[in-house]
Design a protein around this motif. Structure first.
Motif, mmCIF file in Angstrom:
data_model
loop_
_atom_site.group_PDB
_atom_site.id
_atom_site.type_symbol
_atom_site.label_atom_id
_atom_site.label_comp_id
_atom_site.label_asym_id
_atom_site.label_seq_id
_atom_site.Cartn_x
_atom_site.Cartn_y
_atom_site.Cartn_z
ATOM 1 N N UNK A 76 0.794 -1.226 0.000
ATOM 2 C CA UNK A 76 0.000 0.000 0.000
ATOM 3 C C UNK A 76 0.831 1.282 0.000
ATOM 4 N N UNK A 77 2.146 1.192 -0.097
ATOM 5 C CA UNK A 77 2.971 2.386 -0.303
ATOM 6 C C UNK A 77 3.037 2.619 -1.812
ATOM 7 N N UNK A 78 2.486 3.722 -2.317
ATOM 8 C CA UNK A 78 2.435 3.934 -3.765
ATOM 9 C C UNK A 78 3.840 3.965 -4.379
ATOM 10 N N UNK A 79 4.030 3.188 -5.422
ATOM 11 C CA UNK A 79 5.342 3.123 -6.058
ATOM 12 C C UNK A 79 5.794 4.478 -6.581
ATOM 13 N N UNK A 80 4.832 5.268 -7.087
ATOM 14 C CA UNK A 80 5.204 6.546 -7.701
ATOM 15 C C UNK A 80 5.679 7.580 -6.684
ATOM 16 N N UNK A 81 5.351 7.393 -5.413
ATOM 17 C CA UNK A 81 5.776 8.373 -4.399
ATOM 18 C C UNK A 81 6.609 7.745 -3.287
ATOM 19 N N UNK A 82 7.066 6.508 -3.501
ATOM 20 C CA UNK A 82 7.766 5.811 -2.428
ATOM 21 C C UNK A 82 9.047 6.518 -2.012
ATOM 22 N N UNK A 83 9.768 7.122 -2.949
ATOM 23 C CA UNK A 83 11.025 7.780 -2.592
ATOM 24 C C UNK A 83 10.789 8.959 -1.649
ATOM 25 N N UNK A 84 9.736 9.728 -1.910
ATOM 26 C CA UNK A 84 9.396 10.847 -1.024
ATOM 27 C C UNK A 84 9.006 10.327 0.356
ATOM 28 N N UNK A 85 8.260 9.218 0.378
ATOM 29 C CA UNK A 85 7.800 8.651 1.650
ATOM 30 C C UNK A 85 8.977 8.100 2.443
ATOM 31 N N UNK A 86 9.849 7.355 1.777
ATOM 32 C CA UNK A 86 10.987 6.751 2.464
ATOM 33 C C UNK A 86 11.969 7.802 2.969
ATOM 34 N N UNK A 87 11.981 8.984 2.349
ATOM 35 C CA UNK A 87 12.901 10.040 2.770
ATOM 36 C C UNK A 87 12.500 10.654 4.110
ATOM 37 N N UNK A 88 11.252 10.456 4.509
ATOM 38 C CA UNK A 88 10.755 11.098 5.731
ATOM 39 C C UNK A 88 11.040 10.304 6.999
ATOM 40 N N UNK A 89 11.239 8.990 6.868
ATOM 41 C CA UNK A 89 11.516 8.152 8.045
ATOM 42 C C UNK A 89 12.023 6.802 7.569
ATOM 43 N N UNK A 90 12.856 6.124 8.358
ATOM 44 C CA UNK A 90 13.264 4.767 8.001
ATOM 45 C C UNK A 90 12.067 3.826 8.049
#
Length: 348
Positions: free
Chosen positions: A152-166
């Motif tokens: 459920x983590x969108x592939x198109x925005x995963x890099x932005x999401x992963x940058x916010x927390x481990x």
């Protein structure tokens, strides 16, 4: 989400959207020791004092923080399982099926206090990055049905999401059910949960008794053929006991599960047109019971459904393809399946 995408864990083979998807559980004491020391061994975590915190997840990624995370955001199923093990106030936000249209908690939310949590997405493709950032997350936790993809983590925005927390991933695909429960318990212990609590040990005991009951029921009904399936308006999905974590375990316990001949990419399920829904003759059908899948009451207009031997015999039972990976979440599923198999009859 398309109308035909009912978020089947076993239907994650063709696309990430389509996924989800006998061995005994480790002793709770072993889980405690796995969580307690510092160390870099797989799943190891630092002591619960004020010092550094480490955890190695099922991608082999070692997360290292200055202190145990106090603000955790998670996929709803992961968060619900952690909550069962005693992780509570650290949980600040969730994403995935959390609330029904009428405002009640989605069954996948388990016992979570959903009204206390920030919901940053309630369906596939929904992940509000602004809300996520505002939560000041220190850790993202999630299930992983497909290697290196957080559910459920969108592939198109995963890099932005992963940058916010481990992030921590718990492998929940192609492994037998006890394993993700053990790994979720290890993560819960690392986050400070008391795995020796009366609640956790009682749930584990119930799970082990339920597994024994299912093994006995399967042994007493060896000739019974069982098909795990999911229904959408256009397709009938036959799920594979070689990929779905719960089905792998049921098979290990002796349940005679039908193996689809032509599972798609990643091997979780075979797509069947409704005209071919009877390809596999089953005495019992375990039907996906999640809110995004069609239920028996929705299938009356499909003649092929009504003609299936298991349907005629009234031997269609609910199936949760995406179980809550805790002893508390899974014990009732094993108990219900054991009761169904014990009472079921051959259809021909």
């Amino acid at each position: 989400m398309s109308k035909t995408d009912v978020r089947h864990p076993s239907r994650s083979g063709l696309t990430r959207r389509g996924l989800l998807g006998a061995g005994g559980a480790l002793a709770v004491g072993a889980l405690i020791s796995a969580c307690g020391g510092g160390g870099g061994d797989k799943g190891g975590a630092a002591s619960s004092g004020g010092g550094a915190w480490t955890f190695t997840d099922d991608r082999g990624t070692k997360i290292e923080l200055k202190a145990r995370p106090k603000r955790v955001v998670g996929y709803v199923g992961t968060a619900a399982a952690l909550y069962d093990f005693g992780v509570d106030r650290q949980l600040v936000g969730v994403f995935g099926p959390t609330k029904l249209k009428d405002g009640r908690p989605d069954p996948q939310a388990g016992n979570l206090p959903v009204d206390r949590l920030e919901i940053i997405g309630n369906a596939f493709g929904e992940f509000n990055i602004e809300k996520y950032a505002a939560l000041r997350p220190e850790l993202l936790v999630d299930n992983m049905f497909v290697e290196n993809e957080l559910f459920y983590v969108p592939l198109e925005s995963k890099d932005k999401i992963y940058a916010l927390a481990p992030s921590v991933a718990v492998s929940t695909g192609a492994v037998a059910l006890p394993k993700p429960i053990e790994r979720t318990a290890a993560l819960a212990g690392a986050l400070g949960a008391d795995l020796k609590s009366a609640k956790v040990t009682a749930a584990k005991d119930r799970f082990e008794k339920a597994a024994a009951s299912l093994r006995a029921a399967a042994a007493a009904n060896k000739s019974l053929k069982v098909l795990a399936a999911s229904a959408s308006p256009d397709l009938f999905y036959a799920s594979s006991p070689n990929k779905n974590t719960d089905l792998i375990y049921f098979k290990e316990l002796g349940v005679e599960l039908i193996v689809p001949e032509k599972p798609g990419q990643n091997g979780y399920f075979e797509e069947l047109s409704w005209e071919n829904a009877g390809k596999y003759r089953a005495d019992v059908i375990m039907l996906d019971s999640r809110t995004q899948a069609l239920q028996p009451k929705d299938l009356g207009g499909k003649p092929s459904w009504k003609d299936l031997p298991a349907v005629k015999a009234g031997q269609v039972v609910p199936w949760q393809p995406e179980p809550r990976f805790s002893y508390e979440g899974c014990a009732p599923l094993l108990e219900a399946l054991a009761a169904s198999i014990k009472s079921a009859k051959k259809t021909g």
